[in-house]
Scaffold this motif. Structure first.
Motif, mmCIF file in Angstrom:
data_model
loop_
_atom_site.group_PDB
_atom_site.id
_atom_site.type_symbol
_atom_site.label_atom_id
_atom_site.label_comp_id
_atom_site.label_asym_id
_atom_site.label_seq_id
_atom_site.Cartn_x
_atom_site.Cartn_y
_atom_site.Cartn_z
ATOM 1 N N TYR A 88 0.835 -1.205 0.000
ATOM 2 C CA TYR A 88 0.000 0.000 0.000
ATOM 3 C C TYR A 88 0.871 1.257 0.000
ATOM 4 O O TYR A 88 0.642 2.185 -0.789
ATOM 5 N N LYS B 108 9.615 6.741 -2.350
ATOM 6 C CA LYS B 108 9.318 5.372 -2.815
ATOM 7 C C LYS B 108 10.608 4.599 -3.053
ATOM 8 O O LYS B 108 10.747 3.448 -2.617
ATOM 9 N N TRP C 199 -11.584 4.973 -9.216
ATOM 10 C CA TRP C 199 -10.667 6.065 -8.871
ATOM 11 C C TRP C 199 -11.036 7.336 -9.643
ATOM 12 O O TRP C 199 -11.159 8.424 -9.076
ATOM 13 N N GLY D 88 -4.399 5.776 -4.437
ATOM 14 C CA GLY D 88 -3.348 5.110 -5.206
ATOM 15 C C GLY D 88 -2.840 3.861 -4.510
ATOM 16 O O GLY D 88 -2.572 2.847 -5.148
ATOM 17 N N GLY D 89 -2.721 3.931 -3.191
ATOM 18 C CA GLY D 89 -2.263 2.770 -2.436
ATOM 19 C C GLY D 89 -3.226 1.604 -2.550
ATOM 20 O O GLY D 89 -2.829 0.458 -2.767
ATOM 21 N N GLY E 224 0.324 8.381 -6.390
ATOM 22 C CA GLY E 224 0.116 9.737 -5.912
ATOM 23 C C GLY E 224 1.175 10.678 -6.451
ATOM 24 O O GLY E 224 0.882 11.791 -6.910
ATOM 25 N N ALA F 299 0.938 3.966 -2.942
ATOM 26 C CA ALA F 299 0.486 5.333 -2.682
ATOM 27 C C ALA F 299 1.526 6.343 -3.153
ATOM 28 O O ALA F 299 1.196 7.344 -3.808
ATOM 29 N N ASN G 148 -5.347 11.392 -3.851
ATOM 30 C CA ASN G 148 -4.609 10.660 -4.879
ATOM 31 C C ASN G 148 -3.640 9.659 -4.255
ATOM 32 O O ASN G 148 -3.486 8.539 -4.746
ATOM 33 N N PHE G 149 -2.987 10.068 -3.195
ATOM 34 C CA PHE G 149 -2.057 9.168 -2.505
ATOM 35 C C PHE G 149 -2.815 8.038 -1.811
ATOM 36 O O PHE G 149 -2.428 6.871 -1.897
ATOM 37 N N ILE G 150 -3.910 8.385 -1.127
ATOM 38 C CA ILE G 150 -4.684 7.384 -0.385
ATOM 39 C C ILE G 150 -5.282 6.343 -1.327
ATOM 40 O O ILE G 150 -5.142 5.133 -1.110
#
Length: 234
Positions: A111, A220, A185, A151-152, A119, A115, A147-149
């Motif tokens: 995850y 990342k 999404w 995306g994960g 994200g 993210a 977007n980050f949340i």
């Protein structure tokens, strides 16, 4: 025969007997599909005159592995390939060594990596749009966070249904899961964020949005190595 040599042979015999009992217990824990796979493999090994002792050790390793991986929804075929391929490998190989499945990190690591990847990607794309002429380009603070949340979660779904060798229908499931995830999404980002009041979703200018994206990519890369994250998209 010396006493020591006789004692060693007796110990080895006991070990094989224990492993055979363990094999029976493990076999009962298999799904019907995996039991069928092991029955067919056992027949192939018998037809090739593989010794009982060697076959016991081979099956013991495989059964332990399959039982453990059933919790991850993996089948014997997805781990070892077809019965024919695995039998050929075991019969022609010098030892009864079995291949281990590709490791996959814990869900929270997948995850986190996802993210930061997705994200960061959308943040960078928005930043590029700003520098290529769209001076109004930018993401709202809540939008950027979502977007980050999301995306994960998207990467968790995509990696879970990624095609596995030997699994029928795997590619179709992957396409359906990926398409559904991306549509959800897009809908959430298109319609959900429109309902967020501007006062709590101030727009972050393109250059700063891009900086956030680049920092996410660096994070990342660093965390993937530091946490040894495996089984991600890239």
């Amino acid at each position: 025969m010396s006493k020591n040599k006789k004692s060693i042979e007796q110990d080895n015999q006991i070990d094989y007997v224990e492993k055979e009992k363990e094999n029976a217990t493990l076999f009962d824990q298999l799904t019907n599909k995996n039991q069928e796979y092991m029955i067919k493999l056992n027949r192939r090994l018998d037809d090739s005159s593989v010794s009982t002792e060697r076959k016991t050790l081979i099956l013991n390793d495989m059964l332990k592995n399959i039982v453990a991986e059933q919790a991850n929804h993996m089948t014997a075929r997805s781990i070892y390939g077809t019965v024919t391929d695995q039998a050929r490998f075991l019969i022609e190989g010098k030892q009864g060594i079995v291949e281990k499945p590709v490791e996959r990190s814990e869900s929270w690591k997948i995850y986190l990596d996802g993210a930061l990847l997705l994200g960061g990607m959308f943040a960078v794309i928005t930043g590029i749009s700003y520098f290529t002429g769209n001076e109004d380009a930018g993401l709202g603070f809540i939008t950027l966070l979502l977007n980050f949340i999301l995306g994960g979660f998207a990467v968790m779904v995509i990696t879970k249904y990624a095609p596995k060798p030997g699994v029928k229908g795997g590619f179709l499931k992957y396409i359906v899961a990926t398409t559904t995830t991306m549509l959800i999404w897009i809908m959430l980002m298109a319609f959900g964020t429109a309902l967020i009041p501007a006062v709590i979703n101030p727009v972050i200018p393109g250059p700063y949005t891009m900086a956030v994206g680049l920092l996410a990519f660096l994070a990342k890369w660093y965390l993937k190595k530091r946490l040894d994250i495996k089984g991600t998209l890239i």
